[in-house]
Design a protein around this motif. Structure first.
Motif, PDB file in Angstrom:
ATOM      1  N   ARG A 289       0.827  -1.207   0.000  1.00  0.00           N
ATOM      2  CA  ARG A 289       0.000   0.000   0.000  1.00  0.00           C
ATOM      3  C   ARG A 289       0.864   1.262   0.000  1.00  0.00           C
ATOM      4  N   MET A 293       0.450   4.164  -2.620  1.00  0.00           N
ATOM      5  CA  MET A 293       0.218   5.533  -2.164  1.00  0.00           C
ATOM      6  C   MET A 293       1.213   6.492  -2.810  1.00  0.00           C
ATOM      7  N   ALA A 297      -0.712   9.439  -4.715  1.00  0.00           N
ATOM      8  CA  ALA A 297      -0.980  10.682  -3.994  1.00  0.00           C
ATOM      9  C   ALA A 297      -0.185  11.899  -4.464  1.00  0.00           C
ATOM     10  N   SER A 316      -4.954   8.096   1.477  1.00  0.00           N
ATOM     11  CA  SER A 316      -4.601   7.050   2.425  1.00  0.00           C
ATOM     12  C   SER A 316      -5.791   6.133   2.673  1.00  0.00           C
ATOM     13  N   THR A 319      -6.326   3.876  -0.495  1.00  0.00           N
ATOM     14  CA  THR A 319      -5.417   2.735  -0.623  1.00  0.00           C
ATOM     15  C   THR A 319      -5.665   1.677   0.445  1.00  0.00           C
TER      16      THR A 319
END
Length: 349
Positions: A289, A293, A297, A316, A319
């Motif tokens: 993850r 991310m 992001a 966050s 994910t």
């Protein structure tokens, strides 16, 4: 004209908003488009930006009177009552300080120094203004995703988010594709569309986490560099296409290569990070993850002015709700599309 500083920024934003609204009768054109959960009305002049507003969105049917509405004035001195934009007068300029000062006043904003280009939004009134020195003096990326910051601010105020990600789907279920430029995201979306998959966008899509992650279409444009254009055979599939844009890419519409209707939404079942492997066959393997991310992001936050903290929280959460994979891309578009289609159908069974 006085320079804009952090001290008078909020006052200047309110002045620009009031000036644009008071001149409402003098804008040559009004364009209204239905978007997911939103009706957007733009007041502006004829030209490339007006064309982008007309043709650059995927219209969402059935909004009607129940939709939230927002108004955006695209203002410049050619409109009666509109003064020339001021310049920034306090350096160094930092986006965080700029956004924080406006947020304290309940406003949102963005400034592009090279053109004295300002964008201000009042989320309580759902009213925005884009102030330019002339009707054609906007950043080169603006026609590809017109009025994007205003949509970002409006949807963020309601817990949704514009994500810099691609999408592919089958039967209403789909995946998000996240990665930096050159990772193969856009080419993968086009390969999928050419081989029977659906998409709600390859650059910026609206994500809603309520009831499970869903992706909704906003912008109708696709982009592809000349190498990808040739690899995918697009010159034989498109009736026409324009010159290279500011990124050195051809720009065209989803419905130019996929005549079927664009879905109103895709229920997202996985996040994939594409990777050009050089192998002949594609493969899908789990990825952490954290890595997902990092792929999703940073660009989704850096390309959207303001709302950074809420953005990191949102991505966050996203994910955490999705299984994450690395998609190693093969060399044949049809095989890539088939690999993704098989994954979605197996995961949805």
């Amino acid at each position: 004209m006085p320079k804009v500083t952090l001290e008078n920024l909020a006052d200047y934003a309110r002045h620009v908003l009031a000036q644009a609204e008071s001149s409402a009768a003098h804008y040559p054109l009004t364009r209204t488009v239905g978007l997911p959960h939103l009706e957007l009305t733009a007041h502006l002049s004829a030209g490339a930006l007006a064309d982008a507003v007309v043709h650059g969105f995927v219209a969402a049917p059935g909004n009607g009177a129940a939709a939230n509405t927002c108004r955006i004035f695209v203002a410049h001195p050619g409109v009666d009552g509109i003064a020339a934009p001021a310049s920034w007068g306090q350096g160094p300029f930092t986006e965080h300080a700029f956004a924080s000062r406006l947020a304290e006043a309940g406003l949102r904003g963005n400034h592009f120094h090279d053109l004295d280009f300002w964008q201000f939004y009042d989320p309580d009134r759902r009213l925005g203004v884009q102030l330019m020195t002339a009707d054609d003096r906007f950043p080169p990326w603006e026609p590809g995703a017109p009025l994007r910051p205003f949509l970002h601010w409006e949807y963020a105020a309601r817990g949704m988010r514009l994500a810099h990600a691609g999408t592919l789907g089958v039967g209403g279920k789909g995946i998000l594709l996240a990665g930096s430029g050159g990772a193969g995201k856009s080419g993968t979306v086009v390969a999928g569309l050419l081989n029977g998959l659906d998409s709600v966008g390859d650059d910026y899509v609206l994500i809603d986490l309520a009831g499970g992650p869903t992706a909704h279409p906003l912008f109708a444009t696709l982009k592809q560099d000349p190498a990808g254009f040739e690899r995918l055979g697009l010159e034989h599939r498109l009736k026409s296409y324009g010159p290279l844009n500011w990124q050195g890419k051809h720009q065209f519409r989803i419905d130019d290569i996929a005549a079927r209707p664009i879905p109103a939404r895709l229920d997202i079942i996985a996040l994939m990070v594409p990777h050009i492997s050089g192998d002949e066959a594609s493969s899908i393997m789990p990825v952490s993850r954290k890595e997902a991310m990092i792929a999703l992001a940073p660009s989704g936050i850096s390309q959207m002015p303001g709302e950074r903290e809420s953005g990191f929280r949102f991505f966050s959460d996203l994910t955490r709700q999705l299984p994450c994979y690395q998609l190693s891309l093969g060399t044949h578009p049809q095989e890539i599309a088939g690999t993704i289609s098989d994954f979605i159908m197996r995961s949805s069974a």
